[in-house]
Design a protein around this motif. Structure first.
Motif, PDB file in Angstrom:
ATOM      1  N   LEU A 155     -17.958  -6.072  -0.594  1.00 36.71           N
ATOM      2  CA  LEU A 155     -17.190  -7.169  -0.014  1.00 36.71           C
ATOM      3  C   LEU A 155     -17.444  -7.328   1.482  1.00 36.71           C
ATOM      4  N   GLY A 156     -18.285  -6.450   2.040  1.00 33.88           N
ATOM      5  CA  GLY A 156     -18.580  -6.517   3.465  1.00 33.88           C
ATOM      6  C   GLY A 156     -17.430  -6.069   4.341  1.00 33.88           C
ATOM      7  N   LEU A 157     -16.619  -5.125   3.838  1.00 37.08           N
ATOM      8  CA  LEU A 157     -15.436  -4.671   4.569  1.00 37.08           C
ATOM      9  C   LEU A 157     -15.673  -3.278   5.143  1.00 37.08           C
ATOM     10  N   SER A 158     -15.513  -3.148   6.441  1.00 35.93           N
ATOM     11  CA  SER A 158     -15.693  -1.855   7.115  1.00 35.93           C
ATOM     12  C   SER A 158     -14.322  -1.226   7.348  1.00 35.93           C
ATOM     13  N   ILE A 159     -13.767  -0.640   6.306  1.00 36.22           N
ATOM     14  CA  ILE A 159     -12.458   0.007   6.387  1.00 36.22           C
ATOM     15  C   ILE A 159     -12.679   1.515   6.322  1.00 36.22           C
ATOM     16  N   PRO A 160     -12.175   2.260   7.298  1.00 39.35           N
ATOM     17  CA  PRO A 160     -12.393   3.709   7.277  1.00 39.35           C
ATOM     18  C   PRO A 160     -11.687   4.370   6.098  1.00 39.35           C
ATOM     19  N   LEU A 161     -12.385   5.282   5.442  1.00 38.35           N
ATOM     20  CA  LEU A 161     -11.788   6.072   4.367  1.00 38.35           C
ATOM     21  C   LEU A 161     -11.322   7.411   4.935  1.00 38.35           C
TER      22      LEU A 161
ATOM     23  N   ARG B 194      -0.898   4.204   6.443  1.00 34.93           N
ATOM     24  CA  ARG B 194       0.078   4.017   7.521  1.00 34.93           C
ATOM     25  C   ARG B 194      -0.570   4.120   8.896  1.00 34.93           C
ATOM     26  N   ARG B 195      -1.754   4.730   8.977  1.00 36.14           N
ATOM     27  CA  ARG B 195      -2.442   4.864  10.257  1.00 36.14           C
ATOM     28  C   ARG B 195      -3.532   3.814  10.442  1.00 36.14           C
ATOM     29  N   LEU B 196      -3.752   2.986   9.455  1.00 38.72           N
ATOM     30  CA  LEU B 196      -4.726   1.910   9.602  1.00 38.72           C
ATOM     31  C   LEU B 196      -4.133   0.778  10.427  1.00 38.72           C
ATOM     32  N   SER B 197      -4.994   0.018  11.071  1.00 37.16           N
ATOM     33  CA  SER B 197      -4.531  -1.171  11.775  1.00 37.16           C
ATOM     34  C   SER B 197      -3.979  -2.171  10.767  1.00 37.16           C
ATOM     35  N   VAL B 198      -3.174  -3.117  11.266  1.00 35.77           N
ATOM     36  CA  VAL B 198      -2.645  -4.157  10.383  1.00 35.77           C
ATOM     37  C   VAL B 198      -3.790  -4.925   9.713  1.00 35.77           C
ATOM     38  N   ALA B 199      -4.842  -5.195  10.459  1.00 40.76           N
ATOM     39  CA  ALA B 199      -5.981  -5.919   9.899  1.00 40.76           C
ATOM     40  C   ALA B 199      -6.618  -5.139   8.764  1.00 40.76           C
ATOM     41  N   HIS B 200      -6.806  -3.827   8.951  1.00 40.28           N
ATOM     42  CA  HIS B 200      -7.412  -3.012   7.897  1.00 40.28           C
ATOM     43  C   HIS B 200      -6.489  -2.880   6.689  1.00 40.28           C
ATOM     44  N   GLN B 201      -5.190  -2.813   6.921  1.00 43.65           N
ATOM     45  CA  GLN B 201      -4.258  -2.785   5.798  1.00 43.65           C
ATOM     46  C   GLN B 201      -4.356  -4.077   4.989  1.00 43.65           C
ATOM     47  N   GLN B 202      -4.415  -5.191   5.684  1.00 44.43           N
ATOM     48  CA  GLN B 202      -4.510  -6.474   4.996  1.00 44.43           C
ATOM     49  C   GLN B 202      -5.820  -6.599   4.214  1.00 44.43           C
ATOM     50  N   LEU B 203      -6.916  -6.150   4.817  1.00 42.37           N
ATOM     51  CA  LEU B 203      -8.198  -6.203   4.131  1.00 42.37           C
ATOM     52  C   LEU B 203      -8.195  -5.296   2.903  1.00 42.37           C
TER      53      LEU B 203
ATOM     54  N   LEU C   7       0.834  -1.202   0.000  1.00 41.04           N
ATOM     55  CA  LEU C   7       0.000   0.000   0.000  1.00 41.04           C
ATOM     56  C   LEU C   7       0.869   1.254   0.000  1.00 41.04           C
ATOM     57  N   VAL C   8       0.364   2.313  -0.640  1.00 41.24           N
ATOM     58  CA  VAL C   8       1.023   3.621  -0.556  1.00 41.24           C
ATOM     59  C   VAL C   8       0.677   4.216   0.802  1.00 41.24           C
ATOM     60  N   PRO C   9       1.653   4.464   1.667  1.00 39.67           N
ATOM     61  CA  PRO C   9       1.363   4.819   3.065  1.00 39.67           C
ATOM     62  C   PRO C   9       0.511   6.077   3.241  1.00 39.67           C
TER      63      PRO C   9
ATOM     64  N   ASP D 157      -4.344  -9.956  15.775  1.00 39.77           N
ATOM     65  CA  ASP D 157      -4.795 -10.399  17.087  1.00 39.77           C
ATOM     66  C   ASP D 157      -5.891 -11.451  16.899  1.00 39.77           C
ATOM     67  N   PRO D 158      -6.278 -12.171  17.959  1.00 33.20           N
ATOM     68  CA  PRO D 158      -7.234 -13.272  17.794  1.00 33.20           C
ATOM     69  C   PRO D 158      -8.555 -12.856  17.146  1.00 33.20           C
ATOM     70  N   ARG D 159      -9.056 -11.679  17.487  1.00 33.31           N
ATOM     71  CA  ARG D 159     -10.328 -11.243  16.897  1.00 33.31           C
ATOM     72  C   ARG D 159     -10.186 -10.984  15.404  1.00 33.31           C
ATOM     73  N   ALA D 160      -9.116 -10.295  15.011  1.00 29.43           N
ATOM     74  CA  ALA D 160      -8.892 -10.007  13.596  1.00 29.43           C
ATOM     75  C   ALA D 160      -8.615 -11.296  12.822  1.00 29.43           C
ATOM     76  N   ARG D 161      -7.915 -12.220  13.462  1.00 33.49           N
ATOM     77  CA  ARG D 161      -7.646 -13.512  12.823  1.00 33.49           C
ATOM     78  C   ARG D 161      -8.941 -14.239  12.509  1.00 33.49           C
ATOM     79  N   ARG D 162      -9.841 -14.298  13.483  1.00 36.25           N
ATOM     80  CA  ARG D 162     -11.117 -14.973  13.273  1.00 36.25           C
ATOM     81  C   ARG D 162     -11.931 -14.289  12.183  1.00 36.25           C
ATOM     82  N   ARG D 163     -11.920 -12.963  12.178  1.00 39.27           N
ATOM     83  CA  ARG D 163     -12.658 -12.215  11.150  1.00 39.27           C
ATOM     84  C   ARG D 163     -12.096 -12.507   9.764  1.00 39.27           C
TER      85      ARG D 163
END
Length: 252
Positions: A132-138, A143-152, A93-95, A176-182
């Motif tokens: 896609l059912g993804l809740s990623i903030p715009l 660079r300020r997104l969580s690792v989970a949001h970056q991956q999504l 991703l472009v940071p 983390d466990p919650r993001a892993r399960r999601r």
């Protein structure tokens, strides 16, 4: 392509670095909409094999077939063009761009005057993420997104390029466990072929129909996940332990 033709086949793949062969004639096939785990200890050759498939390593021996047709992938763009998208542990991703801008990168909508239509980028980005059912903030730099949001965001970008094969290298390693399960729940909903290189054997057991075990640059096993993980001798020889959910309870 007939009903029996694999979507992807890698035949006799060999790769060397400075004269040292690290992949020794690897063979495997993946069918449409199958989910495969690629497991093995560090140094087994998993990432090298993924980099061959992703067009990063071009000086390999062997053959790659997509839908029965041989291809020679010379760079990541060629892999994307034939429907293979690789998501590495280090995200691309472009940071300073937000999720929508990263999704549009290289395909930006433009106004009649040729200027980038920034409003359309945000509208199109939100529509894709919602689909896609993804809740990623715009509006938030990557660079300020969580690792989970970056991956999504990386996953959404891959799917927006019409990838038919999604390849992920250690997708749960930094979650983390919650993001892993999601993530596991999300991947199960996508109607794409998926190859997941992972040390997370419980994820493989939860999600993957088949498991490929690599050891010392070769395939040690390729079969139904339950059968592979039920073979203690195989796991021992490959330096792997059974998934936690398959281990006997110590107090029973």
């Amino acid at each position: 392509m007939t009903d029996t033709t694999p979507l992807l086949a890698m035949r006799g793949i060999r790769k060397s670095f400075a004269g040292n062969e690290v992949l020794h004639g690897v063979d495997f096939t993946v069918g449409p909409r199958e989910i495969h785990a690629l497991v093995g200890p560090n140094g087994a050759g998993k990432s090298t094999l993924i980099n061959v498939l992703g067009g990063l390593y071009t000086d390999y021996q062997g053959e790659i077939l997509l839908r029965g047709e041989p291809v020679r992938l010379s760079n990541p763009q060629e892999s994307l063009a034939v429907g293979v998208s690789v998501i590495h542990q280090e995200f691309s991703l472009v940071p300073d761009f937000d999720a929508a801008e990263n999704l549009a990168l290289g395909h930006e909508p433009r106004r009649q005057a040729g200027l980038i239509d920034h409003r359309a980028i945000q509208v199109d980005g939100r529509a894709l993420l919602d689909s896609l059912g993804l809740s990623i903030p715009l509006g938030v730099p990557a660079r300020r997104l969580s690792v989970a949001h970056q991956q999504l965001t990386e996953i959404a970008k891959a799917l927006s390029r019409d990838a038919s094969i999604l390849v992920m290298d250690e997708p749960t390693s930094n979650l983390d466990p919650r993001a892993r399960r999601r993530l596991i729940e999300l991947l199960a909903t996508f109607d794409h072929t998926k190859i997941l290189a992972t040390h997370d054997l419980d994820m493989a057991l939860d999600l993957c129909e088949r498991t490929i075990v690599m050891c010392d640059g070769a395939i040690a096993a390729d079969g139904p996940t339950l059968e592979v993980f039920g073979d203690d001798a195989l796991l021992d020889s490959a330096g792997l332990e059974r998934p936690l959910s398959m281990r006997a309870c110590p107090v029973c």
